[in-house]
Design a protein around this motif. Sequence first.
Motif, mmCIF file in Angstrom:
data_model
loop_
_atom_site.group_PDB
_atom_site.id
_atom_site.type_symbol
_atom_site.label_atom_id
_atom_site.label_comp_id
_atom_site.label_asym_id
_atom_site.label_seq_id
_atom_site.Cartn_x
_atom_site.Cartn_y
_atom_site.Cartn_z
ATOM 1 N N GLY A 1 0.670 -1.294 0.060
ATOM 2 C CA GLY A 1 -0.093 0.063 0.330
ATOM 3 C C GLY A 1 0.699 1.632 -0.345
ATOM 4 O O GLY A 1 0.732 2.014 -0.943
ATOM 5 N N PHE A 2 1.189 1.474 1.146
ATOM 6 C CA PHE A 2 2.800 2.311 0.531
ATOM 7 C C PHE A 2 3.589 2.534 -0.155
ATOM 8 O O PHE A 2 4.115 3.832 -0.613
ATOM 9 C CB PHE A 2 3.402 2.887 2.347
ATOM 10 N N VAL A 3 4.599 1.804 -0.562
ATOM 11 C CA VAL A 3 5.482 1.937 -1.128
ATOM 12 C C VAL A 3 4.326 2.354 -2.830
ATOM 13 O O VAL A 3 4.976 3.262 -3.622
ATOM 14 C CB VAL A 3 6.539 0.947 -1.223
ATOM 15 N N ALA A 4 3.633 1.510 -2.777
ATOM 16 C CA ALA A 4 2.747 1.671 -4.011
ATOM 17 C C ALA A 4 2.615 3.452 -4.378
ATOM 18 O O ALA A 4 2.567 4.493 -5.807
ATOM 19 C CB ALA A 4 1.554 0.748 -4.470
ATOM 20 N N VAL A 5 1.765 3.511 -3.302
ATOM 21 C CA VAL A 5 1.098 5.000 -2.942
ATOM 22 C C VAL A 5 2.277 5.779 -3.455
ATOM 23 O O VAL A 5 2.183 7.355 -3.989
ATOM 24 C CB VAL A 5 -0.267 5.096 -2.066
ATOM 25 N N VAL A 6 3.389 6.130 -2.432
ATOM 26 C CA VAL A 6 4.526 6.540 -2.742
ATOM 27 C C VAL A 6 5.371 7.023 -4.235
ATOM 28 O O VAL A 6 5.415 7.954 -4.513
ATOM 29 C CB VAL A 6 5.738 6.274 -1.863
ATOM 30 N N LEU A 7 5.447 5.923 -4.686
ATOM 31 C CA LEU A 7 5.707 5.558 -6.157
ATOM 32 C C LEU A 7 4.847 6.745 -7.241
ATOM 33 O O LEU A 7 4.944 7.648 -8.010
ATOM 34 C CB LEU A 7 5.850 4.658 -6.622
ATOM 35 N N TYR A 8 3.598 6.847 -6.755
ATOM 36 C CA TYR A 8 2.839 6.581 -7.944
ATOM 37 C C TYR A 8 2.327 7.989 -7.410
ATOM 38 O O TYR A 8 2.136 9.492 -8.212
ATOM 39 C CB TYR A 8 1.362 6.454 -8.296
ATOM 40 N N VAL A 9 2.833 8.351 -6.425
ATOM 41 C CA VAL A 9 1.846 10.581 -6.254
ATOM 42 C C VAL A 9 3.534 11.065 -6.472
ATOM 43 O O VAL A 9 3.013 12.065 -6.642
ATOM 44 C CB VAL A 9 2.059 9.922 -4.381
ATOM 45 N N ALA A 10 4.275 10.109 -6.175
ATOM 46 C CA ALA A 10 5.960 11.176 -6.818
ATOM 47 C C ALA A 10 5.584 11.622 -8.525
ATOM 48 O O ALA A 10 5.682 12.756 -8.572
ATOM 49 C CB ALA A 10 6.172 10.567 -6.682
ATOM 50 N N ILE A 11 5.458 9.688 -9.397
ATOM 51 C CA ILE A 11 5.067 10.895 -10.331
ATOM 52 C C ILE A 11 3.807 11.566 -11.039
ATOM 53 O O ILE A 11 4.207 12.398 -11.810
ATOM 54 C CB ILE A 11 4.749 9.434 -10.932
ATOM 55 N N GLY A 12 2.726 11.447 -10.070
ATOM 56 C CA GLY A 12 2.161 12.346 -10.122
ATOM 57 C C GLY A 12 2.291 13.452 -9.820
ATOM 58 O O GLY A 12 1.890 14.377 -10.802
ATOM 59 N N ILE A 13 2.719 14.198 -8.909
ATOM 60 C CA ILE A 13 2.944 15.187 -8.670
ATOM 61 C C ILE A 13 4.026 15.956 -9.606
ATOM 62 O O ILE A 13 3.761 16.985 -10.150
ATOM 63 C CB ILE A 13 3.839 15.682 -6.860
ATOM 64 N N VAL B 1 -3.988 4.272 -0.163
ATOM 65 C CA VAL B 1 -3.668 3.277 0.485
ATOM 66 C C VAL B 1 -4.515 1.900 0.475
ATOM 67 O O VAL B 1 -4.372 0.513 -0.102
ATOM 68 C CB VAL B 1 -2.796 3.507 1.555
ATOM 69 N N ALA B 2 -5.874 1.949 0.260
ATOM 70 C CA ALA B 2 -6.587 0.811 0.781
ATOM 71 C C ALA B 2 -6.767 0.940 -0.619
ATOM 72 O O ALA B 2 -6.671 -0.615 -0.492
ATOM 73 C CB ALA B 2 -7.895 2.190 0.787
ATOM 74 N N SER B 3 -6.389 1.116 -1.909
ATOM 75 C CA SER B 3 -7.101 0.440 -2.888
ATOM 76 C C SER B 3 -6.030 0.300 -3.121
ATOM 77 O O SER B 3 -6.181 -1.077 -4.127
ATOM 78 C CB SER B 3 -7.117 1.521 -3.943
ATOM 79 N N ALA B 4 -4.624 -0.061 -3.170
ATOM 80 C CA ALA B 4 -3.216 -1.060 -3.358
ATOM 81 C C ALA B 4 -3.503 -1.942 -2.522
ATOM 82 O O ALA B 4 -2.736 -3.044 -3.293
ATOM 83 C CB ALA B 4 -2.284 0.461 -3.616
ATOM 84 N N ILE B 5 -3.795 -1.728 -1.261
ATOM 85 C CA ILE B 5 -4.314 -3.572 -0.895
ATOM 86 C C ILE B 5 -4.890 -3.970 -1.456
ATOM 87 O O ILE B 5 -4.611 -4.745 -1.402
ATOM 88 C CB ILE B 5 -4.453 -2.600 0.582
ATOM 89 N N LEU B 6 -6.251 -3.522 -1.663
ATOM 90 C CA LEU B 6 -6.988 -3.758 -1.723
ATOM 91 C C LEU B 6 -7.188 -4.844 -3.456
ATOM 92 O O LEU B 6 -7.358 -6.049 -3.874
ATOM 93 C CB LEU B 6 -8.705 -3.166 -2.455
ATOM 94 N N VAL B 7 -6.175 -4.143 -4.178
ATOM 95 C CA VAL B 7 -5.715 -4.329 -5.574
ATOM 96 C C VAL B 7 -4.631 -5.892 -5.387
ATOM 97 O O VAL B 7 -4.224 -6.840 -5.967
ATOM 98 C CB VAL B 7 -4.926 -3.165 -6.826
ATOM 99 N N GLU B 8 -3.598 -5.521 -4.083
ATOM 100 C CA GLU B 8 -2.587 -6.847 -3.999
ATOM 101 C C GLU B 8 -3.582 -8.048 -3.753
ATOM 102 O O GLU B 8 -3.053 -9.607 -3.995
ATOM 103 C CB GLU B 8 -1.535 -6.256 -2.604
ATOM 104 N N SER B 9 -4.259 -7.924 -3.000
ATOM 105 C CA SER B 9 -5.056 -8.908 -2.193
ATOM 106 C C SER B 9 -5.908 -9.217 -3.487
ATOM 107 O O SER B 9 -6.261 -10.830 -3.538
ATOM 108 C CB SER B 9 -6.602 -8.404 -1.234
#
Length: 284
Positions: free
Chosen positions: A89-101, A211-219
């Motif tokens: 959740g957190f690594v994926a979000v940090v990565l795509y937030v950095a790209i998006g920003i 983060v919630a979405s990434a956890i759901l995708v991983e599951s």
Amino acid sequence: MGTKHESYWRQVWRQFQRDKLAVVGLIFVLSLFLVAFAAPWIARYSPTAYDLNAILLSPSMHHWLGTDAQGRDVFARMVFGTRVSLSVGFVAVVLYVAIGIFLGALAGYFGGWVDMVISRMIEVMICFPTFFLILTVLAFVGPSLYNIMVVIGLTSWPGIARLVRGEFFKLRGQDFVLASRVIGAGSLRIIFRHILPNGLAPVLVSSTFGVASAILVESGLSFLGFGVQPPTPSWGEILSQSRDFMDIAWWLAIFPGAAIFLTVTAYNLVGEGLRDAIDPRLKI
């Protein structure tokens, strides 16, 4: 005596505390971090140790959440699976937030052909259903924990980019930006030192939902066999085993399913609480 000035984020925190459900969600999220950190001390058994004499045992004093088809303790796998879910959740979000920003800031600040190119990139990415795009990429690069983090991060940035782009369009004409240009500040300094800090609040809210979405995708990926591979414990992988033993091992579906549901719900509650606290229309 004058009144003490209250910072913006202190006001947001005070407003956030008024939402009891959001506070409950935050407490649950913090508890997950504690569980993930203390996993080796909480789990009574190894999450990967096989025991052929303890196959599909129901919950008991010895195995609190039962065992799976290989005799592994479900409680231990659930506890260590918390690390996997939070990491993804957190690594994926940090990565795509950095790209998006980065891309959203460039598009919103410079406009013109820069905005046109980045906007077309965003539109192309949005045309593909994210989950199926992730499945396609993983089919080529192979499923693993690190691949899942990177693939989710590289395919989920368009929403953040559009949000940041809109914030920059709104802020780039403000007086403090014009003043920075007058005194000779460079574009990068204006973008990252002056505009970005004033446009991060909506990004923080979106990241919480992310983060919630990434956890759901991983599951979901682990449930389908494209996610974290055994013997690494994962909530989705435990849930996947329940398909073959639903009639005799109900605990393989109930406990990981409840963990996924409660975790995603908690993050969504925190995100909604932040959104309401940050939304200026709710200020008096």
